[in-house]
Scaffold this motif. Structure first.
Motif, PDB file in Angstrom:
ATOM      1  N   GLU A 120       9.050  -9.366 -14.455  1.00  7.77           N
ATOM      2  CA  GLU A 120       8.173  -9.345 -13.465  1.00  7.77           C
ATOM      3  C   GLU A 120       6.686  -8.305 -14.325  1.00  7.77           C
ATOM      4  O   GLU A 120       6.930  -6.875 -14.792  1.00  7.77           O
ATOM      5  CB  GLU A 120       8.382  -8.540 -12.035  1.00  7.77           C
ATOM      6  N   ILE A 121       5.523  -8.881 -13.238  1.00  7.61           N
ATOM      7  CA  ILE A 121       4.494  -7.630 -14.359  1.00  7.61           C
ATOM      8  C   ILE A 121       4.079  -6.894 -12.341  1.00  7.61           C
ATOM      9  O   ILE A 121       3.830  -8.019 -11.757  1.00  7.61           O
ATOM     10  CB  ILE A 121       3.401  -8.782 -14.504  1.00  7.61           C
ATOM     11  N   THR A 122       3.377  -6.087 -12.787  1.00  6.78           N
ATOM     12  CA  THR A 122       3.242  -5.604 -11.401  1.00  6.78           C
ATOM     13  C   THR A 122       1.574  -5.047 -12.091  1.00  6.78           C
ATOM     14  O   THR A 122       2.014  -4.256 -13.269  1.00  6.78           O
ATOM     15  CB  THR A 122       3.850  -4.253 -11.239  1.00  6.78           C
ATOM     16  N   LEU A 123       0.274  -4.900 -11.333  1.00 12.86           N
ATOM     17  CA  LEU A 123      -0.285  -4.258 -11.445  1.00 12.86           C
ATOM     18  C   LEU A 123      -0.434  -2.555 -10.286  1.00 12.86           C
ATOM     19  O   LEU A 123      -0.534  -3.081  -9.216  1.00 12.86           O
ATOM     20  CB  LEU A 123      -1.646  -4.445 -11.326  1.00 12.86           C
ATOM     21  N   ASP A 124      -1.064  -1.457 -10.379  1.00 18.02           N
ATOM     22  CA  ASP A 124      -0.162  -0.224  -9.537  1.00 18.02           C
ATOM     23  C   ASP A 124      -2.008   0.783  -9.681  1.00 18.02           C
ATOM     24  O   ASP A 124      -2.457   0.436 -10.789  1.00 18.02           O
ATOM     25  CB  ASP A 124       0.441   0.525  -9.981  1.00 18.02           C
ATOM     26  N   GLY A 125      -2.242   1.616  -8.735  1.00 15.87           N
ATOM     27  CA  GLY A 125      -3.619   1.811  -8.349  1.00 15.87           C
ATOM     28  C   GLY A 125      -4.802   0.898  -8.090  1.00 15.87           C
ATOM     29  O   GLY A 125      -5.294   2.410  -8.529  1.00 15.87           O
ATOM     30  N   ASP A 150      -6.996   4.252  -4.558  1.00 22.10           N
ATOM     31  CA  ASP A 150      -6.236   3.944  -5.802  1.00 22.10           C
ATOM     32  C   ASP A 150      -4.735   3.647  -4.741  1.00 22.10           C
ATOM     33  O   ASP A 150      -3.321   3.806  -5.585  1.00 22.10           O
ATOM     34  CB  ASP A 150      -5.712   4.751  -6.638  1.00 22.10           C
ATOM     35  N   ALA A 151      -4.766   2.523  -3.819  1.00 22.95           N
ATOM     36  CA  ALA A 151      -3.239   2.793  -3.018  1.00 22.95           C
ATOM     37  C   ALA A 151      -2.985   1.697  -3.132  1.00 22.95           C
ATOM     38  O   ALA A 151      -1.270   0.813  -2.948  1.00 22.95           O
ATOM     39  CB  ALA A 151      -3.835   3.156  -1.246  1.00 22.95           C
ATOM     40  N   LEU A 152      -3.489   0.705  -3.651  1.00 18.63           N
ATOM     41  CA  LEU A 152      -3.181  -1.025  -4.063  1.00 18.63           C
ATOM     42  C   LEU A 152      -1.864  -1.115  -4.979  1.00 18.63           C
ATOM     43  O   LEU A 152      -1.866  -0.771  -5.581  1.00 18.63           O
ATOM     44  CB  LEU A 152      -3.889  -1.982  -4.145  1.00 18.63           C
ATOM     45  N   VAL A 203       0.711  -1.005  -0.153  1.00 16.63           N
ATOM     46  CA  VAL A 203       0.077   0.036   0.141  1.00 16.63           C
ATOM     47  C   VAL A 203       1.002   1.335  -0.037  1.00 16.63           C
ATOM     48  O   VAL A 203       1.506   1.072   0.665  1.00 16.63           O
ATOM     49  CB  VAL A 203      -1.375   0.371   1.510  1.00 16.63           C
ATOM     50  N   HIS A 204       0.552   2.144  -0.887  1.00 12.24           N
ATOM     51  CA  HIS A 204       1.409   3.780  -1.022  1.00 12.24           C
ATOM     52  C   HIS A 204       1.173   4.543  -0.455  1.00 12.24           C
ATOM     53  O   HIS A 204       0.815   4.122   0.570  1.00 12.24           O
ATOM     54  CB  HIS A 204       0.867   4.164  -2.765  1.00 12.24           C
ATOM     55  N   ASP A 205       2.365   5.060   0.311  1.00 15.33           N
ATOM     56  CA  ASP A 205       2.685   5.324   1.334  1.00 15.33           C
ATOM     57  C   ASP A 205       1.626   6.746   1.561  1.00 15.33           C
ATOM     58  O   ASP A 205       1.411   7.973   2.554  1.00 15.33           O
ATOM     59  CB  ASP A 205       4.188   6.031   2.128  1.00 15.33           C
ATOM     60  N   ASP A 206       1.556   7.093   0.082  1.00 20.28           N
ATOM     61  CA  ASP A 206       1.036   8.214  -0.112  1.00 20.28           C
ATOM     62  C   ASP A 206      -0.874   7.924  -0.638  1.00 20.28           C
ATOM     63  O   ASP A 206      -1.509   8.560  -1.473  1.00 20.28           O
ATOM     64  CB  ASP A 206       1.428   9.188  -1.225  1.00 20.28           C
TER      65      ASP A 206
END
Length: 309
Positions: free
Chosen positions: A189-194, A173-175, A155-158
């Motif tokens: 690697e794959i990432t899903l952000d937001g 949209d923290a994940l 989980v983003h700091d912001d």
């Protein structure tokens, strides 16, 4: 649009077994490996395809782990560790990685040690009561779901997620979820952000579906093009029957300064490549033309990943 993936000449997959003490000389280990891996273990032991290295010191994890309290206690009691590595061309996958893990599982069972996969930051089980034909629980058939992947969930700091209502997907949209382990197969690697925090499970399930497809396609390509040093993939990936799932893949850079936003990327040791810069991360998102939000897309029905990669 296509994405160019450089294929390494060699890559190394390794496992660590932390032990209180070795119960026998390492030279005897290949003979203890069960079928169907024993013959390959005996033939390849001592080569770069199966290298056993003893370290008379405790093992220290350089990054994040998901160990249980019992595993951490076992690790604290360990006074030495063994690194089991396989350095091979990508065309030797997945058999080379399976052989290394089967050998590591044999040692972990014999020494009551802790089997660690540093790439995923997780431990691997070994059976309490092995059978004569399968003294280690390493399946003969490769399945990506058999502990070959891990997930870095942050989980983003912001974070913008309201603490009083984390299920409010309209504002959260923290994940950030990032895979661990695809680099073992010469893939980014794959990432899903937001995404919203409430979508942790479906975000991970979607990435797992994408990972299964990427690995299956990669292994098929390597088998058909053993001398290739570059592979082109479409930036839009379709999975399952028409319109079941379409995702967009976007190359993304991951540096130590980015870890709070994109997750921790475990880089695999690889030999120099040709064909351009190595892409270490692909961002997964909705296809072009999707008019809803990322959370709307995540809530849509998606196919279940196949058991076999």
């Amino acid at each position: 649009m296509q994405i160019a993936l450089a294929l390494p000449a060699l890559l190394t997959s390794l496992f660590v077994v932390a032990v209180e003490r070795l119960p026998f000389e390492l030279t005897a280990l290949p003979w203890r490996v069960g079928t169907p891996y024993r013959r390959a273990a005996i033939a390849q032991a001592g080569t770069r395809s199966l290298l056993l290295t003893h370290h008379p010191t405790p093992w220290r994890q350089p990054g994040t782990t998901t160990f249980t309290d019992a595993e951490r206690r076992l690790l604290r009691r360990s006074t030495e560790h063994v690194v089991i590595s396989a350095t091979t061309p990508p065309t030797a996958l997945p058999a080379a990685a399976q052989l290394a893990r089967a050998t590591a599982r044999t040692l972990a069972h014999a020494s009551a040690g802790l089997l660690i996969d540093p790439l995923t930051g997780t431990t691997q089980p070994h059976p309490v009561r092995p059978t004569p034909t399968h003294p280690v629980a390493e399946p003969a058939k490769f399945h990506l779901g058999d502990g070959w992947l891990g997930w870095d969930v942050r989980v983003h700091d912001d974070a913008t997620c309201p603490p009083w209502n984390p299920a409010d997907t309209g504002t959260c949209d923290a994940l950030s979820v990032t895979s661990r382990g695809l680099s073992r197969f010469a893939l980014p690697e794959i990432t899903l952000d937001g995404a919203a925090c409430a979508h942790r499970l479906c975000a991970t399930d979607l990435l797992r579906t994408v990972a299964h497809r990427l690995v299956a396609d990669q292994l098929a390509f390597l088998a058909a093009h053993p001398d290739a040093r570059l592979r082109l993939i479409d930036d839009h990936l379709r999975i399952g029957p028409p319109s079941s799932l379409s995702v967009r893949l976007t190359p993304c850079s991951t540096t130590p300064a980015d870890l709070g936003r994109t997750g921790s990327i475990r880089r695999l040791k690889i030999a120099p490549t040709t064909g351009g810069d190595q892409i270490t991360c692909l961002r997964v998102g909705p296809p072009s033309g999707f008019t809803g939000s990322l959370n709307d897309w995540l809530c849509a029905p998606h196919p279940t990943p196949a058991l076999a990669a």
